[in-house]
Motif scaffolding. Structure first.
Motif, PDB file in Angstrom:
ATOM      1  N   ASN A 258      -0.541 -67.368 -20.251  1.00 60.15           N
ATOM      2  CA  ASN A 258       0.501 -66.984 -19.288  1.00 60.15           C
ATOM      3  C   ASN A 258      -0.074 -66.678 -17.904  1.00 60.15           C
ATOM      4  N   TYR A 259      -1.055 -67.477 -17.474  1.00 62.70           N
ATOM      5  CA  TYR A 259      -1.695 -67.165 -16.184  1.00 62.70           C
ATOM      6  C   TYR A 259      -0.758 -67.324 -14.997  1.00 62.70           C
ATOM      7  N   GLN A 260       0.278 -68.147 -15.141  1.00 63.16           N
ATOM      8  CA  GLN A 260       1.208 -68.336 -14.027  1.00 63.16           C
ATOM      9  C   GLN A 260       1.821 -67.007 -13.572  1.00 63.16           C
ATOM     10  N   ALA A 261       2.120 -66.142 -14.533  1.00 62.01           N
ATOM     11  CA  ALA A 261       2.766 -64.868 -14.205  1.00 62.01           C
ATOM     12  C   ALA A 261       1.823 -63.910 -13.469  1.00 62.01           C
ATOM     13  N   LYS A 262       0.523 -64.218 -13.457  1.00 61.20           N
ATOM     14  CA  LYS A 262      -0.454 -63.320 -12.849  1.00 61.20           C
ATOM     15  C   LYS A 262      -0.856 -63.753 -11.433  1.00 61.20           C
ATOM     16  N   ILE A 263      -0.256 -64.826 -10.949  1.00 65.34           N
ATOM     17  CA  ILE A 263      -0.581 -65.319  -9.608  1.00 65.34           C
ATOM     18  C   ILE A 263      -0.018 -64.362  -8.564  1.00 65.34           C
TER      19      ILE A 263
END
Length: 420
Positions: A258-263
Motif C-alpha cells: 500500500n505504498y501509494q497511500a504513503k506518498i
C-alpha cells in the motif's frame, strides 16, 4: 580638390563610426539566421564583463549591447545576424519599449551564469537536448553527477540542468524492453557500485539523497531546469521519501504494501495527487505523464506559449521569448504533464488545450526557481534509444530549443527586475 574629397570622406566615416554605437541581435522569424547561436553570442558578451539588454517582446526577444569590432567579428564567425545602430536609433527602440502602451520590457543581463549539467559520465544510449544545444551555442558548462552533488559542488553554480535521469531508483523503467540489453545491465551495475561507494545500500536511497541536495540548491536560490523523465521522477523521489516503491528487480526486495497511500505530495515541487505505476514492466512512472494516452497525430501536435505582460510578469515573459507562440510537440518518456496533476501555485507557460496537457511549467521554491519541460528532443518527434543525435545545424531557428536557452540566460537578469 582630391585632398578635399578625401577629407570629406574621412569626416563622413568618422561621423558614421561615432553614431554606430550599439549592436542589435534581432530574434524575429525573418531576420535572424541562427537564433540558437545568438544566445551563445549574448553569453559570450556577458562573459567578457559587458552588460546586455534583453528586449522582451521586441522582434522576438532581441538582444542589445555596446558595439565593438570584436563582437561584430564573433557574430560573423558564428553566423549570427546583427544590426549596427546609432545611439539615436537604440534610444528610440528603448523609448518604444518603455511606453506603457507596449507589451515590451528591457531587462538588463548583468553576469554570465555558471552552468552545471547533471549527467552521468560515459556514453549513454540516448542524447540530451540541453547538452547538445549548449555545445552548439558554444555556451560553456560543467558536467556533474552524484558524487559532486553529494559533496556540495552545486554551491559553485547558478543554473543546473537535470539530464534524463530516474531519481526513483527504477533505472528509467527500462526493465520490460531492455533488461537483457548490455547497456542496461552495465548501467545497473555501475549505479549499484556508485551507490555502494557513496555509502548507500540501495540506488533508490542514493538517488533520493541527490534529489534532496538539488532541492536544497533550489531553495537556497539556484535555478533548476529539467526535461523528460527527470521532471516527474524527481518529484516522485521527493514525495516517496522513506517509502520503498521499487520492485525486486530494481532493489532486491519487495516494495512496501500500500505504498501509494504513503506518498507525501507536500514534498514535491510541481505535481500533486499522482498515482504511481506499480507494474515494473510498464514503461511509465505515474499518471503525471500523458504519453500513453495521447491520440493526436504528429502533424497536428503543437503547443501554445502563453502571452505574459513583459512589464508586470517579466519572469514568464523571459522564459517564453520566441519568434512564434506555436511550438511543435515532441515526445519522450515523459512527454507532457496532465494538467490536473500540476499544483495550483505552478505556472503553466505552454499547453495543448486539445489534449489537456501542460508542456512547459515554472515555479518557485524557497529563494530559487525551477522549470520543467516535457519531451526529449524538440526537433526529433519520437526519439528512441539508440537513435542518432539531432544535428542542430539543420535546426538553427528551432522554437523548441529556444525555450531551453531562455532558461540558460534567465539567471543573468538583474535581480531587482526579477522581483517586480
Amino acid at each position: 580638390m582630391a585632398f578635399k574629397k578625401i577629407y570629406i570622406l574621412l569626416l563622413l566615416a568618422v561621423g558614421f563610426s561615432a553614431k554606430a554605437s550599439m549592436i542589435l541581435l534581432p530574434m524575429d522569424e525573418t531576420t535572424q539566421q541562427n537564433h540558437l547561436k545568438a544566445y551563445g553570442i549574448t553569453y559570450w558578451v556577458l562573459d567578457k564583463g559587458i552588460k546586455a539588454n534583453w528586449l522582451l517582446n521586441y522582434r522576438g526577444g532581441s538582444f542589445l549591447f555596446p558595439d565593438s569590432e570584436q563582437i561584430r567579428r564573433e557574430c560573423q564567425i558564428r553566423g549570427v545576424s546583427f544590426e549596427v545602430l546609432s545611439d539615436g536609433e537604440a534610444n528610440n527602440i528603448l523609448d518604444e519599449i518603455s511606453s506603457p502602451s507596449q507589451n515590451m520590457e528591457n531587462v538588463v543581463l548583468e553576469k554570465a551564469p555558471k552552468i552545471a549539467v547533471y549527467t552521468p559520465p560515459g556514453k549513454m544510449p540516448w542524447d540530451d537536448a540541453v547538452t547538445m544545444v549548449l555545445t552548439y551555442a558554444e555556451i560553456p558548462f560543467t558536467a556533474v553527477y552524484d558524487e559532486e552533488v553529494l559533496n556540495d559542488a552545486l554551491v559553485l553554480y547558478d543554473w543546473l540542468h537535470l539530464h534524463h535521469e530516474d531519481f526513483s531508483g527504477q533505472y528509467g523503467k527500462f526493465f520490460g524492453a531492455y533488461r537483457n540489453a548490455p547497456w542496461y545491465i552495465e548501467q545497473k551495475k555501475e549505479a549499484e557500485a556508485l551507490a555502494a561507494k557513496l555509502g548507500y545500500s540501495k540506488v533508490s536511497q542514493e538517488k533520493l539523497a541527490v534529489a534532496n541536495k538539488i532541492k536544497n540548491f533550489v531553495i537556497g536560490g539556484g535555478f533548476m531546469f529539467a526535461m523528460c523523465s527527470a521532471t516527474d521522477s524527481f518529484d516522485i523521489a521527493l514525495a516517496a521519501e522513506g517509502v520503498d516503491i521499487c520492485e525486486p528487480m530494481f532493489d532486491g526486495d519487495a516494495s512496501e504494501p500500500n505504498y501509494q497511500a504513503k506518498i507525501d505530495y507536500n514534498n514535491s515541487f510541481a505535481f500533486k495527487d499522482f498515482i504511481l505505476e506499480r507494474n515494473p514492466i510498464v514503461y511509465e512512472f505515474s499518471d503525471i505523464d500523458t504519453t500513453n494516452d495521447r491520440k493526436i497525430p504528429m502533424d497536428l501536435d503543437y503547443f501554445t506559449l502563453m502571452d505574459y505582460s513583459a512589464k508586470w510578469d517579466p519572469i514568464p515573459a523571459m522564459l517564453c521569448q520566441n519568434h512564434t507562440q506555436l511550438v511543435k510537440g515532441f515526445m519522450g518518456q515523459t512527454t507532457a504533464f496532465r494538467a490536473d496533476r500540476v499544483k495550483s501555485n505552478v505556472l503553466v507557460m505552454g499547453e495543448n488545450k486539445q489534449t489537456g496537457e501542460a508542456r512547459y511549467i515554472h515555479g518557485t521554491k524557497g529563494k530559487g526557481m525551477f522549470t520543467f519541460y516535457g519531451g526529449h528532443d524538440p526537433e526529433d518527434y519520437q526519439h528512441r534509444v539508440g537513435d542518432a543525435p539531432t544535428v542542430l545545424d539543420l535546426h538553427p531557428n528551432s522554437p523548441g530549443y529556444r525555450l531551453i536557452l531562455n532558461n540558460v540566460l534567465f539567471p543573468a537578469a538583474r535581480k531587482k527586475k526579477l522581483k517586480t
